[in-house]
Design a protein around this motif. Structure first.
Motif, PDB file in Angstrom:
ATOM      1  N   SER A   1     -19.095  17.769  27.569  1.00 37.27           N
ATOM      2  CA  SER A   1     -18.315  17.802  26.323  1.00 37.27           C
ATOM      3  C   SER A   1     -17.487  19.087  26.273  1.00 37.27           C
ATOM      4  CB  SER A   1     -19.227  17.673  25.102  1.00 37.27           C
ATOM      5  OG  SER A   1     -19.700  16.350  24.948  1.00 37.27           O
TER       6      SER A   1
ATOM      7  N   SER B   1     -15.103  21.973  25.786  1.00 38.38           N
ATOM      8  CA  SER B   1     -14.229  22.300  24.657  1.00 38.38           C
ATOM      9  C   SER B   1     -13.346  23.505  24.936  1.00 38.38           C
ATOM     10  CB  SER B   1     -15.069  22.578  23.398  1.00 38.38           C
ATOM     11  OG  SER B   1     -15.997  23.630  23.621  1.00 38.38           O
TER      12      SER B   1
ATOM     13  N   ALA C   1      -9.216  18.296  18.614  1.00 42.18           N
ATOM     14  CA  ALA C   1      -8.968  17.199  19.558  1.00 42.18           C
ATOM     15  C   ALA C   1      -7.680  17.401  20.341  1.00 42.18           C
ATOM     16  CB  ALA C   1      -8.943  15.862  18.810  1.00 42.18           C
TER      17      ALA C   1
ATOM     18  N   PHE D   1     -16.134  14.681  29.078  1.00 41.78           N
ATOM     19  CA  PHE D   1     -15.650  14.605  27.702  1.00 41.78           C
ATOM     20  C   PHE D   1     -16.303  13.434  26.983  1.00 41.78           C
ATOM     21  CE2 PHE D   1     -12.506  16.727  30.278  1.00 41.78           C
ATOM     22  CZ  PHE D   1     -12.138  17.812  29.493  1.00 41.78           C
ATOM     23  N   SER D   2     -16.511  13.614  25.675  1.00 40.10           N
ATOM     24  CA  SER D   2     -17.117  12.576  24.838  1.00 40.10           C
ATOM     25  C   SER D   2     -16.293  12.395  23.582  1.00 40.10           C
ATOM     26  CB  SER D   2     -18.552  12.970  24.455  1.00 40.10           C
ATOM     27  OG  SER D   2     -18.541  14.122  23.611  1.00 40.10           O
ATOM     28  N   SER D   3     -16.366  11.201  23.005  1.00 41.21           N
ATOM     29  CA  SER D   3     -15.678  10.957  21.730  1.00 41.21           C
ATOM     30  C   SER D   3     -16.387  11.668  20.590  1.00 41.21           C
ATOM     31  CB  SER D   3     -15.607   9.454  21.448  1.00 41.21           C
ATOM     32  OG  SER D   3     -14.709   8.819  22.339  1.00 41.21           O
TER      33      SER D   3
ATOM     34  N   THR E   1      -8.372  19.430  23.293  1.00 39.02           N
ATOM     35  CA  THR E   1      -9.106  18.640  24.278  1.00 39.02           C
ATOM     36  C   THR E   1      -8.159  17.771  25.081  1.00 39.02           C
ATOM     37  OG1 THR E   1     -11.135  18.608  22.960  1.00 39.02           O
ATOM     38  CG2 THR E   1     -10.859  16.855  24.571  1.00 39.02           C
ATOM     39  N   GLU E   2      -7.171  17.167  24.423  1.00 39.12           N
ATOM     40  CA  GLU E   2      -6.212  16.338  25.146  1.00 39.12           C
ATOM     41  C   GLU E   2      -5.487  17.137  26.221  1.00 39.12           C
ATOM     42  OE1 GLU E   2      -3.598  14.288  22.516  1.00 39.12           O
ATOM     43  OE2 GLU E   2      -5.178  12.944  21.764  1.00 39.12           O
TER      44      GLU E   2
ATOM     45  N   ASN F   1     -15.819  15.800  21.388  1.00 40.55           N
ATOM     46  CA  ASN F   1     -14.481  16.301  21.651  1.00 40.55           C
ATOM     47  C   ASN F   1     -13.386  15.720  20.766  1.00 40.55           C
ATOM     48  OD1 ASN F   1     -15.678  16.200  24.901  1.00 40.55           O
ATOM     49  ND2 ASN F   1     -14.977  18.131  24.015  1.00 40.55           N
TER      50      ASN F   1
END
Length: 399
Positions: free
Chosen positions: A296, A298, A331, A320-322, A334-335, A325
């Motif tokens: 995950s 960050s 977010a 990565f996790s929904s 993260t992208e 992240n």
């Protein structure tokens, strides 16, 4: 046009048949849901341990549902229906205060009440002399005993990894149960977690967290196992801590001219990636792990590049996790990080505590997000993510 493409992409049928692999999850936190794992759409779950209460539960789950070492060169389609998990054994930073360095206490495996209070005063910040609070904390256990136990688990489960380990500057340890509160706790949950208890003002010092982490990274190096790493509000010091394990073992970085010159006198020259694979394929003990997954993740795109320096002898992956992240205003960062990660270093995870449909849905959601950001079609992306998972977990390429 971009919105139309995104809508079309999200409407495509999801290719579960290609194999979807969860790089980090915690289903043993809710043991009653383990029975759902064989019927999940996800092919394999990488199951973490975090504290005293779940090390044995992860081993139990692996006994029932674990992949066997003899099968890793086969296609996942050939694995039996019940071969669904890879176990991981480790001590999470949230529980690091429950571990004491027995070298500081005359190599004892248990502490007296006075030693227990002294230990907690030394590892908690801010300092406290609240004896009632200190006595309410769980009895700490010996770091060397835990490492010996973990080594035994790794020997018993040849595919097992080390995890979840790491550093966390943000968490605070929970207070003790209030009168009557423990009697009303959810019995379906594995004990030892917060479970709604109030948080105290105390954190675990970075010095102590680092000691517990480095001991586990060194064990991973000795046993040549990959590691799943947690890092919150500690990206810089986490990199420094992992880097300390490979200090003095950096790879030689040659110029293109040197590489061509060497290729002219040697029959074959291995790429940097193959050098890593040769290093990790054997069983010679080292001080650093062969592969690391930053779960995950960050951090920033700049931090991604820091872990990709060609001199680093560790194969570093970013997962990565929904639920972590993409559940906060960060977010967007993260992208950008996902876009910065090389295609062959990306992993996906659920980081969820309950197996079943919710875990499958979370994996599909993050897989679709990653594919959109990397401009992959779903089939291409799922295949790539599967290959990456096999290389992280097993240290081998896989189709």
């Amino acid at each position: 046009m971009a919105d139309d493409a995104s809508t079309s992409h999200d409407a495509d049928a999801f290719p579960w048949h290609l194999g979807v692999f969860d790089a980090h999850c915690h289903p043993t936190d809710t043991m009653t849901n383990l029975r759902a794992i064989p019927s999940m759409k996800a092919r394999v779950l990488t199951v973490m341990a975090t504290r005293a209460q779940d090390q044995g539960l992860v081993a139990h789950a692996a006994q029932q549902l674990g992949i066997e070492a003899a099968d890793i060169k086969q296609s996942p389609d050939e694995w039996r229906a019940k071969q669904r998990i890879v176990p991981c054994f480790g001590w999470h930073p949230w529980f690091s205060y429950q571990m004491f360095d027995d070298e500081e206490y005359e190599h004892t495996f248990t502490l007296s009440e006075g030693q227990k209070s002294a230990h907690f005063r030394s590892v908690l910040t801010p300092k406290t002399d609240d004896e009632n609070f200190l006595r309410s904390l769980p009895d700490p256990r010996s770091l060397s005993y835990f490492l010996a136990q973990t080594k035994e688990y790794l020997q018993n489960y040849p595919l097992a990894l080390i995890g979840e380990v790491g550093l966390d500057k943000g968490f605070r340890i929970p207070e003790a149960w209030l009168p009557g509160q423990e009697d009303d706790r959810d019995e379906s949950l594995t004990p030892g977690g917060r479970e709604g208890r109030r948080l105290s003002p105390y954190r675990v010092t970075m010095a102590h967290q680092r000691k517990v982490l480095k001991a586990q990274l060194n064990l991973a190096g000795e046993m040549r196992r990959a590691v799943s790493v947690h890092g919150v509000q500690a990206h810089g010091i986490l990199f420094e801590t992992i880097a300390e394990t490979w200090k003095g073992h950096e790879k030689e970085v040659r110029s293109k001219r040197d590489k061509k010159r060497r290729a002219s006198v040697e029959h074959a020259h291995a790429s940097d990636q193959n050098e890593i694979r040769r290093d990790t394929a054997g069983h010679d003990p080292k001080s650093y792990p062969p592969r690391v997954c930053l779960h995950s993740f960050s951090g920033s795109p700049t931090m991604v590049q820091q872990y990709l320096q060609p001199s680093i002898p560790v194969d570093v992956f970013f997962s990565f996790s929904s639920c972590i992240n993409f559940s906060t205003p960060a977010a967007g960062k993260t992208e950008e990080a996902i876009k910065a990660v090389p295609d062959d270093k990306l992993l996906i995870e659920s980081d969820l505590h309950t197996a079943g449909d919710r875990m499958d849905n979370s994996l599909e959601e993050i897989a679709r997000t990653v594919c959109r950001l990397k401009d992959w079609d779903l089939d291409e992306g799922v295949r790539q993510l599967g290959k990456n998972w096999k290389r992280f977990v097993f240290g081998i390429d896989g189709e």
